[in-house]
Structure formats: C-alpha cells, structure tokens
Write an enzyme that holds these catalytic residues in place. Structure first.
Site, PDB file in Angstrom:
ATOM      1  N   ASP A  27       6.485  -1.717   6.025  1.00 36.48           N
ATOM      2  CA  ASP A  27       5.668  -0.572   5.596  1.00 36.48           C
ATOM      3  C   ASP A  27       6.278   0.757   6.046  1.00 36.48           C
ATOM      4  OD1 ASP A  27       3.493   0.618   4.344  1.00 36.48           O
ATOM      5  OD2 ASP A  27       2.002  -0.654   5.339  1.00 36.48           O
ATOM      6  N   ASP A  34      -0.712   2.568  -2.611  1.00 30.93           N
ATOM      7  CA  ASP A  34      -1.499   1.332  -2.595  1.00 30.93           C
ATOM      8  C   ASP A  34      -2.402   1.195  -3.825  1.00 30.93           C
ATOM      9  OD1 ASP A  34      -0.395   0.776  -0.162  1.00 30.93           O
ATOM     10  OD2 ASP A  34      -2.281   0.806   0.962  1.00 30.93           O
ATOM     11  N   GLU A  50       7.868   1.402   0.814  1.00 29.84           N
ATOM     12  CA  GLU A  50       7.879   2.838   1.133  1.00 29.84           C
ATOM     13  C   GLU A  50       7.081   3.620   0.091  1.00 29.84           C
ATOM     14  OE1 GLU A  50       9.390   4.326  -1.659  1.00 29.84           O
ATOM     15  OE2 GLU A  50      10.963   5.426  -0.565  1.00 29.84           O
ATOM     16  N   TRP A  51       6.228   2.919  -0.666  1.00 32.64           N
ATOM     17  CA  TRP A  51       5.229   3.514  -1.562  1.00 32.64           C
ATOM     18  C   TRP A  51       5.832   4.294  -2.739  1.00 32.64           C
ATOM     19  CZ3 TRP A  51       3.421   6.406   3.370  1.00 32.64           C
ATOM     20  CH2 TRP A  51       2.978   5.481   4.334  1.00 32.64           C
ATOM     21  N   VAL A  57       7.923   6.593  -2.571  1.00 30.03           N
ATOM     22  CA  VAL A  57       8.042   8.007  -2.201  1.00 30.03           C
ATOM     23  C   VAL A  57       9.409   8.582  -2.571  1.00 30.03           C
ATOM     24  CG1 VAL A  57       8.001   9.641  -0.286  1.00 30.03           C
ATOM     25  CG2 VAL A  57       6.377   7.751  -0.334  1.00 30.03           C
ATOM     26  N   ASP A  91      -0.959  -6.307   7.913  1.00 26.04           N
ATOM     27  CA  ASP A  91      -1.140  -5.575   9.166  1.00 26.04           C
ATOM     28  C   ASP A  91      -2.245  -6.212  10.022  1.00 26.04           C
ATOM     29  OD1 ASP A  91      -0.789  -3.599  11.068  1.00 26.04           O
ATOM     30  OD2 ASP A  91      -1.156  -1.938   9.703  1.00 26.04           O
ATOM     31  N   ARG A 106       8.282  -1.448  -3.337  1.00 24.08           N
ATOM     32  CA  ARG A 106       7.084  -0.825  -3.905  1.00 24.08           C
ATOM     33  C   ARG A 106       7.493   0.434  -4.638  1.00 24.08           C
ATOM     34  NH1 ARG A 106       2.270  -1.560  -1.125  1.00 24.08           N
ATOM     35  NH2 ARG A 106       1.649   0.403  -2.077  1.00 24.08           N
TER      36      ARG A 106
END
Ligand SMILES: *[C@@H]1O[C@H](CO)[C@@H](O)[C@H](O)[C@H]1NC(C)=O
Ligand SMILES: *[C@@H]1O[C@H](CO)[C@@H](O)[C@H](O)[C@H]1NC(C)=O
Ligand SMILES: *[C@@H]1O[C@H](CO)[C@@H](O)[C@H](O)[C@H]1NC(C)=O
Ligand SMILES: *[C@@H]1O[C@H](CO)[C@@H](O)[C@H](O)[C@H]1NC(C)=O
Length: 440
Positions: A196, A251, A229-230, A232, A119, A247
């Site tokens: 992200d 984080d 997308e962590w 989720v 980023d 992912r």
C-alpha cells in the site's frame, strides 16, 4: 511545486523505461500477439473476418514488453481479500474459516486460490529485534501456522504491507525495512504481498516500489507482488517489470457510482496490460449489499473483461446463492483467465450521457468477448455494430451468451443488439465463422 514534481516524475519515468526496457524485454516469455492474422480477409483463405481497424480498436502496442519476471500472474490473480467486508475486524479464525469456505463452496476449484490478509494483521509496533509481529490477540498462532493451514488446503496465503512508514491503519510500514520484511514474509511461506501507499513521506513511488520487488526476489521464494499506489503516478507507465499488478485508481466502495467511475479510469490503461502485469481497478464488492444484483453482475462482467484481478471481497463463509451465481460463472471466469491476456475495453457508446455502452476485447482462438452494458436508468436496447468491434460487416458470427449459458445464433451479420435492464449487462463470446457463411 506540484507541477514541477510531476514533470520531474515524467522525466524519470521516461529515463527509467528507456534504461530497463532492453533488459526486461529480452526476458519476456509471453509470445507476441499474432495480430496480423486477425485482419486478413476471408478471401485470403486464412482470415476470420476481422477488419483492418482491429489493431486500432484493440491497441496492444504496450502489451507484454515489460512484465515482472517472476513467472506469476500469467493470467490475472484470483482469490479473496479481507478488506472490503471485514476491514480491520480480522483474525486467524476468519482467515481459516474463509479458506474452509473457499473449498467447501467450490470457489477454490474455479480458481479463487489466494487468501489475502489485508491491513490490521500486525501489532502496532515492531519487536525489539525490529521485526513485524502478528497481533497476538487476533493472530495468536502466528502467520506461519496460518500459512501451513491454508497450504494444507491447497490454497495460497497473501499478506499486506505498505511502502511508507506506517500502513493506512497505522501499523508499521516496510519503507526502509524492505529486505528484512521480505525475508520475514518468505520465512512465513507467504505467496502474495499487497503493498500500500500510506505515510509515504512524499517519496516518488518509482523509488519506493522497486526495492520491495528486489527484496522479494532476493528471498528466492516466488511471491506475487501487487502494487497499491492508487494510480497516483500512472503506474501502468512504469510498474511493468516492477509488479505483477498495479492499482490504477483509488479505493473502490460498494456503490454503483464508485464501480462505474473506477471501470472508466482503468479503461484508460488497457493497452498496457498483459501476462505477468495487470491493471488493477481494485477488489470486488460483489455480495457486500450496496449494489443490486444487476449492478453486481455488471461489476463482475466488466472486471472479468478488463482482465482485472478477481479478488472476492465478501464474506464467503455466509455467501448467498445470488452472489455465488455471479462469482462462480465459469464462462465469465474463462474470459478473465483467457491465455491471450489482452484487456477488453470500451469500444462504442451511444444514448444520453453515453450510457449505452459496448465493451469488448480479443480472446484466444480469434474470438471476441463482448459486453453490452446499459448504464442508463431504464431498460434499453444496446447495439454492437461490427465496425465498432473490428469485424468486417459481412462477417458471420456465432454468439454465445455467458449469463444464459447458451448459443443464441450462429449466423449474426453486421450488428448485434439486445434489450438490457437498467444497470445490467449481457456478456457474450463472438466467434467469427470465417469462410463458413456460404457453407451453411
Ligand atoms: C467482527 O467479526 C466477528 C467475527 O466474524 C463478528 O462476530 C463481529 O460482528 C464483527 N464485528 C464488526 C464490528 O463487524
Ligand atoms: C528473480 O529475478 C530473476 C531475474 O529477473 C528471475 O529470473 C528469477 O526468477 C526471480 N526469482 C524470484 C524468486 O522471483
Ligand atoms: C465512493 O466512491 C465514490 C466515487 O469515487 C465517491 O464519490 C464516494 O464519496 C465514495 N463513498 C464513500 C462512502 O467513500
Ligand atoms: C449472513 O448474511 C445474511 C444476509 O445475507 C445476514 O443477514 C447475516 O447477518 C449474515 N450472517 C453472518 C454471521 O454474518
């Protein structure tokens, strides 16, 4: 409301997988595992001493069915990413110097070829034509010039965007701009996109991530697609065929607690990884100062075993000998890059809070990678019984230590143990010596 959304998401996931499965499955290029051969007994004359528990311990029932068909990620991606060390403090100078350092240290030759900008590379607004624009203060020469520079070194350049209105640091996101932004990335000759999940308007990731896959594909340029997308919405269940990696967690941060927590979360999805699509427990913190040398060795060993992307997250321009020793270990990297591509997993625990752990996974040529990991706060003996590894108890095993770089013993039977320092690990390759027990 949360519950009904979750249920609905599940229906959608099942429907989605059911719909795309036959199409993508016929496109797979990865040969299915020849697992029968693993558990034939030595008396059959073909076997290599694996037990009939092998397929249960290393469940690969989801391996290789639905990988993203862009030819990339046949082994986990390796390279560097700016975020863990630099955060928003990046510039074309940092990126160029990092590319230089990957070459001069020899890390590029070991496989670390993706130079990934995270980023903050972009201006806070699009231009009047609606295009993304590199921050003129920090990237005055533009991204194409940077790509030329990085390509000139034989490396690849990656970029970052977001499946939402804005990136996490509030730069323009690519949601609803997928086609234009993908074209922009391709016109800059980029090789990798990390995508992200901030400012996502609560739209289901299963709706937000495939359009960018299609937009990247439509450019005709082969671009590695890294979903972030962590974890989720449990992307292992739907992102195969969408991304080259996804992912599985939030984080990472530079602490033992974060690293161990994330390793355990990522372990849950081991059966889903395979060539073309990898579980991603986030980038490496090795060398950033928040963990001990032993903890960093564990971090790197377990990430390698889990077939995680190996994306270095420290300042490689200023790398210490200790950090270099860890991330340049060719034998450990070879486990990560093994062509079989089966994710290793936690197979055995004992001790207080299960802190004495054995992690293992199949490798090509009927070998096993084995990690004895002491997560207790004092040195201890960690034992790997053959039963837990999917080996017949009579199997004779040759044990190669990947951190000492030596073969310890060629005829270990029934179990193997080692004294391991607190928070440290030992990593091995076990090669069953089928039929050779009586020869030697
Ligand atoms: C930002 O990066 C520059 C150049 O690498 C460095 O000199 C500076 O100390 C960094 N600032 C922060 C706040 O990390
Ligand atoms: C686009 O997708 C098709 C079908 O899956 C695949 O054959 C092709 O290689 C892809 N192209 C790129 C550039 O990723
Ligand atoms: C680091 O991660 C751990 C575990 O996920 C979390 O408890 C902690 O708050 C995080 N620390 C920071 C500084 O974000
Ligand atoms: C290089 O690393 C050392 C310690 O590892 C640190 O003290 C020093 O500030 C770093 N130099 C730069 C320019 O970041």
């Amino acid at each position: 409301m949360g519950e009904s959304k979750r249920l609905c998401g599940l229906c959608f996931a099942i429907l989605y997988v059911w719909m795309i499965d036959p199409v993508i499955a016929t496109g797979r290029e990865v040969p299915l595992l020849d697992f029968q051969r693993y558990h034939q007994t030595p008396s059959s004359g073909l076997g290599v001493g694996f037990s009939n528990l092998f397929n249960t311990i290393y469940d690969t029932s989801k391996y290789g069915n639905l990988q993203l068909n862009n030819g990339l990620g046949q082994t986990p991606q390796m390279g560097w990413n700016s975020w863990n060390f630099f955060g928003c403090n990046i510039s074309e100078v940092v990126i160029k110097e990092t590319a230089d350092a990957l070459i001069s240290t020899g890390l590029a030759d070991l496989g670390y070829v993706y130079v990934n900008i995270d980023d903050c590379w972009s201006s806070v607004t699009r231009n009047s034509k609606g295009e993304l624009v590199p921050d003129p203060k920090t990237f005055p020469s533009g991204i194409k010039a940077l790509a030329d520079y990085v390509h000139g070194k034989g490396l690849k350049l990656g970029i970052y965007s977001d499946a939402g209105l804005f990136t996490c640091q509030v730069r323009p996101g690519s949601l609803f701009h997928e086609k234009d932004d993908a074209q922009q990335f391709a016109s800059w000759d980029l090789d990798y996109l990390k995508y992200d999940n901030c400012f996502n308007l609560d739209i289901d990731p299963k709706e937000r991530y495939p359009p960018m896959r299609d937009a990247l594909n439509a450019t005709g340029r082969t671009i590695f697609y890294s979903l972030c997308e962590w974890g989720v919405e449990d992307p292992a269940l739907w992102a195969r065929g969408v991304g080259n990696s996804w992912r599985t967690t939030g984080d990472i941060n530079d602490t033992w607690v974060s690293m161990t927590t994330i390793a355990d979360l990522n372990d849950k999805w081991a059966a889903y990884a395979g060539p073309g699509g990898w579980n991603d427990p986030d980038m490496l913190e090795v060398g950033n100062g928040g963990m001990t040398h032993q903890e960093y060795r564990s971090h790197f060993s377990i990430w390698a075993l889990m077939k995680a992307p190996l994306l270095v997250g420290c300042d490689v321009r200023n790398i210490t000998a200790e950090t270099f020793e860890i991330i340049s270990n060719k034998e450990v990297i070879a486990v990560n890059q093994d062509p079989l591509g089966v994710q290793g997993r936690k197979v055995y625990v004992e001790g207080p809070d299960n802190c004495l752990q054995v992690w293992a996974g199949p490798l090509s040529e009927h070998r096993l990678a084995v990690v004895l990991w002491n997560r207790c706060s004092e040195a201890a003996t960690v034992t790997a019984p053959w039963e837990a590894l999917g080996l017949e108890s009579s199997t004779s095993v040759s044990v190669r230590d990947l951190w000492q770089h030596k073969t310890l013993d060629r005829n270990v039977v029934a179990s193997f143990n080692a004294e391991v320092d607190a928070h440290d690990c030992h990593m091995y390759i076990f090669t069953p010596q089928a039929g050779r027990v009586s020869d030697e």
